[in-house]
Design a protein around this motif. Structure first.
Motif, PDB file in Angstrom:
ATOM      1  N   PRO A 190       4.889  10.054  -5.304  1.00 49.36           N
ATOM      2  CA  PRO A 190       3.474   9.907  -5.688  1.00 49.36           C
ATOM      3  C   PRO A 190       2.605  10.945  -4.986  1.00 49.36           C
ATOM      4  N   CYS A 191       1.437  11.188  -5.560  1.00 55.89           N
ATOM      5  CA  CYS A 191       0.499  12.159  -4.999  1.00 55.89           C
ATOM      6  C   CYS A 191      -0.932  11.715  -5.325  1.00 55.89           C
ATOM      7  N   HIS A 274      -4.095   7.339  -6.863  1.00 53.03           N
ATOM      8  CA  HIS A 274      -2.740   7.551  -6.348  1.00 53.03           C
ATOM      9  C   HIS A 274      -1.805   7.637  -7.547  1.00 53.03           C
ATOM     10  N   TRP A 275      -1.282   8.828  -7.828  1.00 51.53           N
ATOM     11  CA  TRP A 275      -0.562   9.096  -9.074  1.00 51.53           C
ATOM     12  C   TRP A 275       0.918   8.750  -8.936  1.00 51.53           C
ATOM     13  N   HIS A 276       1.369   7.806  -9.743  1.00 51.23           N
ATOM     14  CA  HIS A 276       2.791   7.438  -9.812  1.00 51.23           C
ATOM     15  C   HIS A 276       3.288   7.740 -11.222  1.00 51.23           C
ATOM     16  N   GLU A 277       4.452   8.367 -11.315  1.00 51.58           N
ATOM     17  CA  GLU A 277       5.011   8.694 -12.632  1.00 51.58           C
ATOM     18  C   GLU A 277       6.227   7.821 -12.937  1.00 51.58           C
TER      19      GLU A 277
END
Length: 437
Positions: A190-191, A274-277
């Protein structure tokens, strides 16, 4: 004898040039400036001849124009009106900056035929003199054509920001990075990302809170949205949106917006998240074949405006797209998109690869890409005219027909008229040629 209003060649509206009813006795008092019924509200602030006004009168006109512009500042339907009034404001500002006072002797060209010798009775757009003036203007060199959507300054700036984000956060990595060699699952870490959205027309006049709850499904929970407001993770034009509680605690109003702030046209909403793919299944290396477009094909199919340049890249990248992987960044997928992984694998710069067509995320197969917009346009035209044939292979679930006669029973009365099929004796498959609906 009582005078009456009448049409005349010089009696045109100073704003729109439409013929207006003006009586002869009133012409002298109006000083050659007439306003039609639609523009009567501008009779005190919109004039063609500014040389007959003093500096104080021009300043008063400018203030009244700015008030009218402020009233119609929002909405696409007022765009032309805003531009017209803005041009008039610029003319007044130019006159004010020059410091010139009233000049009765100053001669202005006719608004219809652009000649200073005209007495104003050329009947404007309703006469032949205007037609001749337009034909003469058409002989002048034309302005350059409008840039395409991808070449406009706003799009170029947006692309530069995306490239900067990809490089800074290292979002473009080959498929073997972040991949589990045992399960073949690729799950990037995550980023922190900042997502920006421009305010749409239907959002104007609504509060930021209602827009976030109805237009962004992940923010529909009011308690979660209140917590996001408390942490200043939502911004309007770079200024954070704080909850009422944070404002009562002492946050200055000029440093924070309220959740009840009304959105306006041209506003920008920024979200820090908070970016989760989602994970995808990919091979250790995506198979890519690079073939340069032959010169004879370029000469035959490229238009004269797309002439070859030595610096242009005419390579075509044939990619074997795995299933579960989207072609380009969309929705929750960014690092796990085909374009970003192939760019890193082939040592291409970020956002340089262009897909010539699309495949669904769950579909695996050949995906044609290139780095040159001219080549992409050429291939897309060939697909539009059906010069390129697509074939989809679908695995059947259930009992497969054993022969062509069984297929005939299944397809009878179940296919559209333009569809056709053929049975392959060597393989247990059926070739279907039908539109996909």
């Amino acid at each position: 004898k009582k005078c009456c209003d009448a049409f005349s060649g010089d009696g045109v509206c100073t704003v729109c040039r439409e013929l207006s009813l003006v009586c002869e006795e009133c012409k002298s008092s109006l000083r050659g400036e007439y306003h039609c019924a639609d523009h009567m509200h501008l009779k005190n602030c919109y004039f063609t001849n500014l040389s007959m006004f003093s500096q104080e009168e021009l300043q008063s006109q400018l203030e009244e124009l700015q008030e009218i512009i402020q009233e119609i500042a929002v909405g696409k339907r007022f765009k032309q009106k805003r531009q017209t009034l803005k041009k008039q404001s610029d003319r007044i500002l130019e006159r004010l900056s020059s410091g010139k006072d009233i000049d009765i002797k100053e001669s202005l060209p006719c608004r219809s035929c652009s000649e200073t010798s005209c007495n104003g009775e050329c009947w404007g757009v309703h006469g032949l003199k205007r037609k001749n003036a337009l034909e003469k203007a058409q002989q002048k060199p034309k302005k350059s054509a409008r840039l395409s959507a991808n070449q406009r300054a706003s799009k170029v700036l947006q692309k530069e920001k995306e490239i900067d984000e990809i490089v800074r956060l290292k979002l473009s990595e080959p498929p073997h990075v972040h991949r589990n060699n045992i399960t073949s699952i690729r799950c990037p870490p995550p980023c922190i990302r900042i997502l920006t959205s421009s305010v749409k027309g239907k959002w104007c006049g609504r509060t930021i809170k209602s827009v976030l709850q109805t237009e962004f499904h992940d923010l529909s929970d009011s308690h979660r949205l209140e917590e996001i407001f408390m942490r200043s993770l939502i911004k309007i034009n770079g200024i954070p949106v704080n909850s009422d509680l944070a404002l009562r605690r002492g946050t200055e109003m000029n440093k924070a917006h309220s959740p009840d702030t009304l959105l306006k046209n041209m506003d920008t909403i920024s979200r820090i998240l908070h970016w989760h793919e989602p994970p995808v299944i990919v091979p250790d290396k995506i198979e890519v074949k690079c073939i340069k477009l032959p010169k004879i094909v370029c000469d035959k199919l490229l238009s004269p405006s797309d002439k070859q340049d030595e610096n242009d890249d005419y390579n075509i990248y044939y990619c074997d797209k795995p299933s579960t992987v989207p072609v380009h960044p969309a929705g929750p997928y960014y690092q796990n998109s085909l374009l970003l992984m192939v760019e890193a694998q082939q040592d291409l710069s970020p956002r340089s690869l262009l897909p010539c067509h699309r495949l669904d995320r769950c579909t695996s197969g050949l995906t044609i890409c290139c780095t040159n917009p001219k080549v992409a346009r050429l291939l897309q035209v060939q697909m539009d005219i059906k010069a390129v044939k697509k074939m989809y292979l679908a695995r059947v679930k259930g009992k497969f027909p054993a022969c062509s006669s069984e297929c005939n029973k299944v397809f009878e009365n179940n296919l559209p008229q333009e569809a056709c099929w053929s049975w392959c004796d060597s393989n247990t498959c059926v070739v279907m040629d039908a539109p996909i609906d």
